[in-house]
Design a protein around this motif. Structure first.
Motif, short mmCIF file in Angstrom:
data_model
loop_
_atom_site.label_atom_id
_atom_site.label_comp_id
_atom_site.label_asym_id
_atom_site.label_seq_id
_atom_site.Cartn_x
_atom_site.Cartn_y
_atom_site.Cartn_z
N ALA A 119 32.90 -6.87 2.48
CA ALA A 119 33.68 -8.05 2.89
C ALA A 119 32.76 -9.24 3.14
O ALA A 119 31.61 -9.10 3.54
N ARG A 160 29.30 -11.98 4.95
CA ARG A 160 28.50 -10.80 5.27
C ARG A 160 27.45 -11.15 6.32
O ARG A 160 26.78 -12.17 6.21
N LYS A 182 31.86 -4.38 -3.10
CA LYS A 182 33.11 -4.82 -2.45
C LYS A 182 32.94 -4.95 -0.94
O LYS A 182 33.85 -4.64 -0.18
#
Ligand SMILES: Nc1ncnc2c1ncn2[C@@H]1O[C@H](COP(=O)(O)OP(=O)(O)O)[C@@H](O)[C@H]1O
Ligand SMILES: [Mg+2]
Lengths: 266, 265
Positions: free
Chosen positions: A229, A232, A227
């Motif tokens: 964000a 990246r 997970k």
């Protein structure tokens, strides 16, 4: 570009055995994995655990001994342009130029020369290779060849892109650049990607989920949701979340590697 | 061609000196009639050969022989190329073709084409057609075998890549099998060209009434030894030119191959 609805890979209870010299090798056993359209799933595991075999079953290169493979509800029976494959290396047609390689799928569909060139150029610019249209693969670096390989698949607008250790033969610096390039391309096309690797950093950096495989016969041992964000940055690998996931996966992969070595009897 | 980095200007000079040395040895061996088990009494000097060549080049008969040989080579080689490549592609790619077509080819292959001369004279109605047959035979085997070899060496991953890009079997044959086998096919053509010259000259010497082989053999019969050497040199030059032609066409057909490999071939 593809809508959110396509690109659902459904692998159910997949079993694959090879017979060689009268001996049977069970490469994959009871392997089950579903992908959500548009997601990146990394298939991670020790060498020889059956990653390539699973990918080949989705591509249609090998037939299942047991279980089913379907993409968007259609059972996989043979290779097809809806499931493009990026190989580790040396898979471009050496006798075709960069443009000829990228146009190949369109030519197979009967697209006219002018339209073919225009579409191929769109995808070449997506992977940053404008200016190299007339070069032959042998004149390109390994990283550039893999970018052609990606463009050659994406020009067909496949439901899924299957990648078998596509950056495994590149040096570390180029590999990182290619990973970033892949993510930026994926942001544009949003096609489902099944990405085989044995590099934990690579799997975590790219994927929405990492499927950790057991030693041969390969099964899924753990399905790790990543997970982190998006978009990246390369520095994400130094964050505590990344480190925690890496520690969890590393433990599992090491156990499976040890098992693969001890289980391997001549 | 650029001088090699390790030799610089010395390499071309060495090469010219080497040829010069060859002519000097030839000149004095024949001038002094050297007799050291190998006998040079009847061998013409370089100058006699040069004079004879000039004389032949002024007459018409010599060109007639060259044309006759070239026509036979061209015909025989063309037939061998078409048959050899077509059969080679089929045998290399389709198991059924391999099982049905390859055994007789493998059976006949070890027989040197020259050994076919008597049978060929019986089989074919004219001298011309029987000599063309021998020439075809000579070129056929290297072409077909190299084509088969080329097809069998095609990287399976390229075939997989093509199928997963939407190629059907006809497209794979056209887009992968043929270009993939091409380097090997060109090697086969190159070898085949050499062999077909050997076969042509032998056949002409045995059974011909025209051609450079006939010219050379007849010269021996009528004791015109400098004419023999002119014939030999002509055969050498023609063989070299036809090999160069094959290589040139090969390069043109394979622009993707690096220059380095081309120079080596
Ligand atoms: N065509 C084949 N014939 C026989 N055995 C095979 C074949 N392909 C793969 N295998 C075996 O199946 C196992 C899994 O292979 P593979 O899927 O290539 O592993 P990975 O990609 O994870 O390294 C290995 O033990 C390999 O030797
Ligand atoms: Mg593999």
């Amino acid at each position: 570009m593809s809508t959110g609805a396509t690109g659902r890979i459904e692998i159910t209870d997949l079993g694959i055995e090879f017979s060689r010299n009268g001996r049977t090798v069970e490469a994959v056993r009871a392997f089950t994995l579903m992908t959500t359209p548009g997601e990146i799933v990394a298939l991670l595991g020790p060498s020889g655990c059956g990653k390539t075999t699973v990918l080949n079953a989705v591509a249609g290169f090998v037939a299942p001994t047991a279980g089913q493979v379907a993409v968007d509800g259609e059972a996989v029976a043979a290779p097809g342009a809806d499931r493009g494959v990026v190989f580790q290396q040396h898979s471009l047609f050496p006798w075709k130029t960069v443009l000829g390689n990228v146009e190949f799928g369109l030519k197979m569909r009967g697209v006219g020369k002018a339209a073919r060139t225009a579409q191929a150029r769109t995808y070449l610019s997506l992977v940053g290779l404008i200016g190299f249209e007339h070069a032959y693969p042998g004149e390109l670096s390994g990283g550039m060849q893999q970018r052609v390989g990606i463009a050659r698949v994406l020009v067909n607008r496949p439901r899924v892109m299957l990648m078998d250790e596509p950056f495994g033969a590149l040096d570390a610096q180029t590999r990182l650049t290619m990973q970033e390039l892949l993510l930026s391309v994926w942001r544009e096309v949003r096609t489902t990607i099944l990405f085989v690797t044995h590099d934990i950093d690579e799997a975590l950096f790219l994927a929405d989920r990492v499927a950790v495989m057991t030693a041969r016969p390969g099964q899924i041992r753990d399905l790790v949701a990543v997970k982190l964000a998006r978009p990246r940055a390369a520095t994400v690998i130094a964050t505590p979340e990344f480190m925690a996931l890496k520690a969890r996966i590393l433990t599992q992969v090491r156990e499976e590697s040890v098992r693969a070595l001890s289980g391997r009897r001549p | 061609m650029a001088p090699a980095p390790d030799g610089g200007w010395q390499r071309p000079v060495r090469r010219v000196l080497s040829i010069g040395f060859f002519f000097v040895v030839w000149h004095y061996s024949t001038k002094w009639d050297v007799d050291l088990y190998v006998r040079f009494q009847n061998i013409p000097t370089p100058w006699e050969v040069l004079e004879e060549a000039a004389a032949q080049l002024r007459g018409a008969a010599f060109y007639g022989h060259i044309l006759a040989s070239l026509e036979r080579i061209w015909l025989g080689f063309a037939v061998a190329t078409v048959l050899g490549i077509a059969l080679g592609l089929l045998i290399g790619w389709f198991r059924l073709a391999e099982d049905t077509l390859f055994p007789p080819i493998e059976l006949l292959r070890p027989i040197p084409a020259v050994a076919w001369v008597p049978l060929s004279i019986m089989l074919w109605p004219t001298e011309r057609s029987s000599i063309v047959f021998i020439t075809t035979l000579g070129a056929f085997f290297p072409i077909v075998l190299n084509t088969v070899h080329g097809v069998e060496g095609i990287d399976r991953q390229l075939v997989r890549a093509a199928t997963s890009l939407g190629a059907g079997s006809a497209a794979i044959f056209r887009e992968v099998v043929i270009p993939g086998a091409l380097p090997s096919i060109v090697t086969g053509l190159s070898v085949g060209m050499g062999v077909s010259w050997i076969c042509l000259i032998s056949a002409e010497m045995i059974s011909g009434q025209f051609g450079v082989g006939y010219f050379t053999w007849v010269a021996y019969g009528i004791v015109k030894y400098s004419q023999v050497v002119v014939g030999m040199l002509t055969i050498g030059v023609l063989g070299m030119l036809s090999s160069a032609l094959i290589r040139l066409v090969g390069w043109r057909c394979m622009p993707w191959l690096p220059r380095r490999v081309k120079d080596g071939g």
